[in-house]
Design a protein around this motif. Structure first.
Motif, PDB file in Angstrom:
ATOM      1  N   PRO A  10       0.797  -1.233   0.000  1.00  0.00           N
ATOM      2  CA  PRO A  10       0.000   0.000   0.000  1.00  0.00           C
ATOM      3  C   PRO A  10       0.832   1.286   0.000  1.00  0.00           C
ATOM      4  CG  PRO A  10      -0.077  -1.056   2.175  1.00  0.00           C
ATOM      5  CD  PRO A  10       0.631  -2.008   1.248  1.00  0.00           C
ATOM      6  N   GLU A  11       2.145   1.185   0.225  1.00  0.00           N
ATOM      7  CA  GLU A  11       2.984   2.391   0.221  1.00  0.00           C
ATOM      8  C   GLU A  11       3.897   2.358  -1.012  1.00  0.00           C
ATOM      9  OE1 GLU A  11       3.509   5.416   1.892  1.00  0.00           O
ATOM     10  OE2 GLU A  11       4.883   5.514   0.194  1.00  0.00           O
ATOM     11  N   LYS A  13       6.413   4.062  -1.830  1.00  0.00           N
ATOM     12  CA  LYS A  13       7.853   4.261  -1.555  1.00  0.00           C
ATOM     13  C   LYS A  13       8.412   3.206  -0.593  1.00  0.00           C
ATOM     14  CE  LYS A  13       7.171   8.543  -0.007  1.00  0.00           C
ATOM     15  NZ  LYS A  13       5.699   8.743  -0.189  1.00  0.00           N
ATOM     16  N   SER A  14       7.704   2.110  -0.439  1.00  0.00           N
ATOM     17  CA  SER A  14       8.116   1.084   0.527  1.00  0.00           C
ATOM     18  C   SER A  14       9.423   0.396   0.127  1.00  0.00           C
ATOM     19  CB  SER A  14       7.027   0.019   0.637  1.00  0.00           C
ATOM     20  OG  SER A  14       6.945  -0.705  -0.582  1.00  0.00           O
ATOM     21  N   PHE A  15      10.062  -0.256   1.079  1.00  0.00           N
ATOM     22  CA  PHE A  15      11.244  -1.059   0.765  1.00  0.00           C
ATOM     23  C   PHE A  15      10.856  -2.249  -0.121  1.00  0.00           C
ATOM     24  CE2 PHE A  15      14.355  -4.420   1.778  1.00  0.00           C
ATOM     25  CZ  PHE A  15      15.476  -3.803   1.232  1.00  0.00           C
ATOM     26  N   TYR A  40      -1.758  -2.434  -6.190  1.00  0.00           N
ATOM     27  CA  TYR A  40      -2.348  -1.224  -5.597  1.00  0.00           C
ATOM     28  C   TYR A  40      -2.461  -0.119  -6.643  1.00  0.00           C
ATOM     29  CZ  TYR A  40      -2.787  -2.625  -0.700  1.00  0.00           C
ATOM     30  OH  TYR A  40      -3.189  -3.225   0.472  1.00  0.00           O
ATOM     31  N   TRP A  44      -6.377  -2.994  -8.415  1.00  0.00           N
ATOM     32  CA  TRP A  44      -6.841  -4.367  -8.641  1.00  0.00           C
ATOM     33  C   TRP A  44      -8.038  -4.708  -7.753  1.00  0.00           C
ATOM     34  CZ3 TRP A  44      -6.656  -8.259 -11.880  1.00  0.00           C
ATOM     35  CH2 TRP A  44      -6.970  -9.546 -11.451  1.00  0.00           C
ATOM     36  N   PHE A 101       1.646  -9.890   5.696  1.00  0.00           N
ATOM     37  CA  PHE A 101       0.534  -9.445   6.548  1.00  0.00           C
ATOM     38  C   PHE A 101      -0.049 -10.708   7.166  1.00  0.00           C
ATOM     39  CE2 PHE A 101      -1.194  -5.308   4.253  1.00  0.00           C
ATOM     40  CZ  PHE A 101       0.051  -4.712   4.387  1.00  0.00           C
ATOM     41  N   ALA A 105      -0.032 -13.434   2.483  1.00  0.00           N
ATOM     42  CA  ALA A 105      -0.098 -12.329   1.521  1.00  0.00           C
ATOM     43  C   ALA A 105      -1.182 -11.328   1.929  1.00  0.00           C
ATOM     44  CB  ALA A 105      -0.400 -12.878   0.134  1.00  0.00           C
ATOM     45  N   PRO A 106      -0.975 -10.035   1.632  1.00  0.00           N
ATOM     46  CA  PRO A 106      -2.068  -9.070   1.797  1.00  0.00           C
ATOM     47  C   PRO A 106      -3.277  -9.515   0.962  1.00  0.00           C
ATOM     48  CG  PRO A 106       0.002  -7.948   1.223  1.00  0.00           C
ATOM     49  CD  PRO A 106       0.239  -9.424   1.046  1.00  0.00           C
ATOM     50  N   ALA A 107      -4.479  -9.138   1.416  1.00  0.00           N
ATOM     51  CA  ALA A 107      -5.696  -9.530   0.692  1.00  0.00           C
ATOM     52  C   ALA A 107      -5.613  -9.152  -0.787  1.00  0.00           C
ATOM     53  CB  ALA A 107      -6.920  -8.882   1.337  1.00  0.00           C
ATOM     54  N   MET A 108      -4.988  -8.010  -1.074  1.00  0.00           N
ATOM     55  CA  MET A 108      -4.856  -7.554  -2.461  1.00  0.00           C
ATOM     56  C   MET A 108      -4.206  -8.635  -3.340  1.00  0.00           C
ATOM     57  SD  MET A 108      -5.482  -5.084  -4.459  1.00  0.00           S
ATOM     58  CE  MET A 108      -5.260  -3.298  -4.504  1.00  0.00           C
TER      59      MET A 108
ATOM     60  N   TYR B  61       4.531   8.624   4.427  1.00  0.00           N
ATOM     61  CA  TYR B  61       5.009   7.251   4.283  1.00  0.00           C
ATOM     62  C   TYR B  61       4.145   6.355   5.151  1.00  0.00           C
ATOM     63  CZ  TYR B  61       8.409   3.430   3.853  1.00  0.00           C
ATOM     64  OH  TYR B  61       9.022   2.239   3.565  1.00  0.00           O
ATOM     65  N   ALA B 107      -9.854 -13.841  -0.344  1.00  0.00           N
ATOM     66  CA  ALA B 107      -9.303 -12.490  -0.138  1.00  0.00           C
ATOM     67  C   ALA B 107     -10.268 -11.628   0.685  1.00  0.00           C
ATOM     68  CB  ALA B 107      -9.007 -11.829  -1.483  1.00  0.00           C
ATOM     69  N   LYS B 110      -9.550 -12.469   4.159  1.00  0.00           N
ATOM     70  CA  LYS B 110      -8.180 -12.066   4.501  1.00  0.00           C
ATOM     71  C   LYS B 110      -8.120 -10.559   4.745  1.00  0.00           C
ATOM     72  CE  LYS B 110      -3.768 -12.548   5.267  1.00  0.00           C
ATOM     73  NZ  LYS B 110      -3.143 -11.279   5.109  1.00  0.00           N
ATOM     74  N   GLY B 111      -8.898  -9.819   3.959  1.00  0.00           N
ATOM     75  CA  GLY B 111      -8.917  -8.371   4.123  1.00  0.00           C
ATOM     76  C   GLY B 111      -9.645  -7.919   5.382  1.00  0.00           C
ATOM     77  N   ASP B 114      -6.742  -8.418   7.779  1.00  0.00           N
ATOM     78  CA  ASP B 114      -5.731  -7.357   7.576  1.00  0.00           C
ATOM     79  C   ASP B 114      -6.166  -6.036   8.209  1.00  0.00           C
ATOM     80  OD1 ASP B 114      -4.182  -9.112   6.055  1.00  0.00           O
ATOM     81  OD2 ASP B 114      -4.702  -8.216   4.116  1.00  0.00           O
TER      82      ASP B 114
END
Lengths: 236, 236
Positions: A10-11, A13-15, A40, A44, A101, A105-108, B61, B107, B110-111, B114
């Protein structure tokens, strides 16, 4: 090699995004072709539903996998699913790139798996594990997480990370036939120095440059089981 | 007992929905209070994003868990998250009721995990596993799946179902402090007779009537680990 990176964070600029960019740069420098699905950014839709099928086998009662099979046959899958499926079938290597998460995996991204890995192409009937529809392709899971490395492994507080990732590594990627490589893990990311992050990027680049040397993880093969999927060693 | 059932299935007439209704009827007949979150019906948003926070600790961020903590403190969580969190905190028993998609939750569910299991309430710092924020509550996972029972277990083609469900049972529910009960599983659902389905409903009702006799699954306790979360047996 053709590479699809599916990225979900969701960010922007994330690592995790820096790992994605490192992969694109390293792989392209080696002459590979790379496509990125930034879930994101693409906004999607992760929700598997009846809206995914314009042409229903059974308009009264939704069995999602059954409608996927008809959607494949009649080429009536939703456009966003078909576009991702085309990239997936094009690729020789799939990289799932995400922050952990809840040890998964994140729900996305889960919704990309739910909707894109369609029955009738990726699996179906006895076509799973080494007989899966995507056999011959490789998959790599690249993750970032908050925990420290010593919190994972045999006897550690969370047990082996590979055990937590089992539904993805075995239940999803190996299930559809991928040769699944050992995950690349960046530990404790929110809390580490810029230097430590840079080192992860260097390590990742090295890993990607020598990916063809990697031995895939070992999962069941259908030949070890009988027609009803009982293990041959005890029932054969 | 106060019970929250979180249900996620794309077909309103599914057998998974019949299990949900059976649970409501059985538990209410026993004098328990029941609330149901029907995620598809609610059109639940499963995507964790910056839109979940009207008041940001760091607008430049996004660290999702950090913003959850501020959201809790400043009571500025998104309204849909807060409503689910209120139900969760109200409940003595949480039932997650879903069809297995890729050996894990859809999902949509899962969301819910999350977004609703917020840092600062459900966990945070050293508050996890038996010290988790939801300690004292019970959780039950009720699932339907296409596979047959003999395809799961030690030596079976997919291994133990509990191993596939590890990120949910251990990494999520036990992590936030729930006493996690053995999952209730309805096998091979798309392919079985109406009689076999009715039997699952009867079995489920029996199980729910005697839930207080159930011994929870065993997971790590923080007292088994030192301050840095190394196991005491080898480092203490």
């Amino acid at each position: 090699m053709k590479v699809l990176i599916v990225h979900a964070h969701p960010e922007p600029k994330s690592f995790t995004a820096a790992l994605r960019d490192q992969a694109v740069a390293t792989l392209e420098a080696q002459g590979h072709e790379v496509q990125v699905s930034d879930l994101y950014k693409m906004n999607w839709n992760p929700v598997a539903s009846d809206a995914d099928f314009s042409n229903r086998e059974n308009p009264e009662y939704l069995v999602y996998a059954l409608e996927q099979r008809l959607g494949v046959k009649s080429q009536s899958l939703a456009a966003d699913i078909q576009a991702e499926l085309d990239k997936l079938l094009w690729a020789d290597l799939l990289i799932l790139n995400f922050p952990i998460f809840w040890f998964s995996a994140p729900a996305m991204l889960k919704g990309w798996i739910d909707r894109v890995l369609v029955s009738g192409i990726c699996y179906g009937g006895k076509r799973f594990y080494d007989q899966g529809g995507l056999a011959g392709k490789k998959a790599l899971v690249t993750v970032t997480l908050g925990g420290r490395e010593h919190m994972f492994g045999e006897g550690a507080i969370h047990g082996p990370l590979e055990d937590m990732l089992r539904p993805i590594l075995r239940g999803t990627l190996a299930y559809v036939g991928f040769d699944v490589l050992e995950p690349f893990v960046a530990w404790h990311v929110p809390y580490i120095s810029e230097e430590a992050r840079q080192q992860f990027l260097v390590d990742y680049s090295q890993r990607l440059q020598h990916l063809s040397d990697d031995q895939p993880l070992v999962f069941p093969k259908l030949a070890q089981f009988d027609d009803k999927l009982y293990p041959l060693t005890t029932n054969g």
